[in-house]
Design a protein around this motif. Structure first.
Motif, mmCIF file in Angstrom:
data_model
loop_
_atom_site.group_PDB
_atom_site.id
_atom_site.type_symbol
_atom_site.label_atom_id
_atom_site.label_comp_id
_atom_site.label_asym_id
_atom_site.label_seq_id
_atom_site.Cartn_x
_atom_site.Cartn_y
_atom_site.Cartn_z
ATOM 1 N N PRO A 142 -4.084 15.880 -5.096
ATOM 2 C CA PRO A 142 -2.799 15.184 -5.087
ATOM 3 C C PRO A 142 -2.118 15.172 -3.718
ATOM 4 O O PRO A 142 -1.184 14.414 -3.502
ATOM 5 N N GLY A 143 -2.607 15.965 -2.772
ATOM 6 C CA GLY A 143 -2.039 15.946 -1.427
ATOM 7 C C GLY A 143 -2.583 14.823 -0.560
ATOM 8 O O GLY A 143 -2.003 14.491 0.464
ATOM 9 N N CYS A 144 -3.700 14.256 -0.970
ATOM 10 C CA CYS A 144 -4.295 13.148 -0.216
ATOM 11 C C CYS A 144 -3.722 11.830 -0.727
ATOM 12 O O CYS A 144 -3.504 11.664 -1.920
ATOM 13 N N ALA A 145 -3.491 10.922 0.191
ATOM 14 C CA ALA A 145 -2.982 9.609 -0.189
ATOM 15 C C ALA A 145 -4.089 8.838 -0.894
ATOM 16 O O ALA A 145 -5.163 8.645 -0.343
ATOM 17 N N LYS A 146 -3.838 8.414 -2.120
ATOM 18 C CA LYS A 146 -4.800 7.578 -2.836
ATOM 19 C C LYS A 146 -4.912 6.247 -2.111
ATOM 20 O O LYS A 146 -3.982 5.817 -1.429
ATOM 21 N N SER A 147 -6.043 5.573 -2.283
ATOM 22 C CA SER A 147 -6.275 4.336 -1.529
ATOM 23 C C SER A 147 -5.173 3.305 -1.755
ATOM 24 O O SER A 147 -4.820 2.569 -0.837
ATOM 25 N N LYS A 148 -4.593 3.264 -2.937
ATOM 26 C CA LYS A 148 -3.508 2.301 -3.170
ATOM 27 C C LYS A 148 -2.267 2.646 -2.336
ATOM 28 O O LYS A 148 -1.405 1.803 -2.136
ATOM 29 N N ASN A 149 -2.210 3.883 -1.848
ATOM 30 C CA ASN A 149 -1.096 4.320 -1.007
ATOM 31 C C ASN A 149 -1.498 4.512 0.450
ATOM 32 O O ASN A 149 -0.820 5.215 1.199
ATOM 33 N N HIS A 150 -2.603 3.891 0.851
ATOM 34 C CA HIS A 150 -2.987 3.916 2.267
ATOM 35 C C HIS A 150 -2.138 2.912 3.024
ATOM 36 O O HIS A 150 -1.636 1.932 2.466
ATOM 37 N N ALA A 151 -2.002 3.141 4.309
ATOM 38 C CA ALA A 151 -1.166 2.287 5.154
ATOM 39 C C ALA A 151 -1.598 0.823 5.090
ATOM 40 O O ALA A 151 -0.756 -0.072 5.015
ATOM 41 N N GLU A 152 -2.912 0.573 5.108
ATOM 42 C CA GLU A 152 -3.394 -0.802 5.091
ATOM 43 C C GLU A 152 -2.966 -1.525 3.817
ATOM 44 O O GLU A 152 -2.440 -2.638 3.856
ATOM 45 N N ASN A 153 -3.210 -0.878 2.673
ATOM 46 C CA ASN A 153 -2.838 -1.490 1.386
ATOM 47 C C ASN A 153 -1.335 -1.716 1.294
ATOM 48 O O ASN A 153 -0.884 -2.759 0.819
ATOM 49 N N LEU A 154 -0.561 -0.740 1.730
ATOM 50 C CA LEU A 154 0.894 -0.872 1.651
ATOM 51 C C LEU A 154 1.417 -1.945 2.604
ATOM 52 O O LEU A 154 2.366 -2.663 2.266
#
Length: 166
Positions: free
Chosen positions: A99-111
């Protein structure tokens, strides 16, 4: 100055027919991606920021977001308390494990893509470029998001593979 990628860089994932381009640390859009990372990312172990640029204007931005919101847990994660690291999970995969790692949906590129599409039509976003600061490659879900939105080029920081690899 723009530079094509070195053939010596072995990316964990790169879609067929795509390439990563590089800009230096003084590029105005890379500086903005760095600012976004510094101000908005809560992923303290591997913070990243991204901007979507079309016709010389920033039309969207994003910074990766980790699942942890508690400062104590964020600090523990930053110090190495990461389940994915302990299990030697391949970079770019299985974000749900920690849970400390950003899930791919919350990566900078996706956001950044999501932000651009929230402000503009898909036709207006198509052909834009994305500048990413804080990482040396993009995972498959991020590439899929960028390709789906019509992002033309992805720019990383020169020497990013040395600066940002673990």
């Amino acid at each position: 100055m723009l530079q094509k990628p070195s053939s010596s860089i072995k990316y964990p994932y790169l879609p067929e027919g795509r390439e990563i381009l590089f800009v230096d640390q003084n590029n105005q859009f890379m500086l903005e991606a760095k600012r976004i990372r510094d101000e908005k990312s809560n992923e303290k172990q591997h913070p990243t920021g991204a901007v979507v640029v079309k016709d010389g204007l920033i039309i969207g931005f994003g910074a990766n977001q980790a699942g942890y919101k508690n400062l104590h847990l964020i600090n523990l994660h930053r110090k190495g308390m990461c389940v994915r690291r302990w299990l030697h999970v391949k970079s770019g995969t299985h974000y749900w494990i920690c849970p400390g790692c950003a899930k791919s949906k919350n990566h900078a590129e996706n956001l950044a893509v999501k932000d651009a599409l929230a402000k503009h039509t898909k036709a207006e976003v198509a052909g834009a470029d994305l500048y990413l600061y804080g990482h040396w490659w993009c995972c498959e879900p991020c590439w899929n998001s960028m390709i789906g939105a019509g992002i033309k080029n992805v720019y990383l920081l020169e020497e990013g593979d040395k600066l940002f690899s673990r």
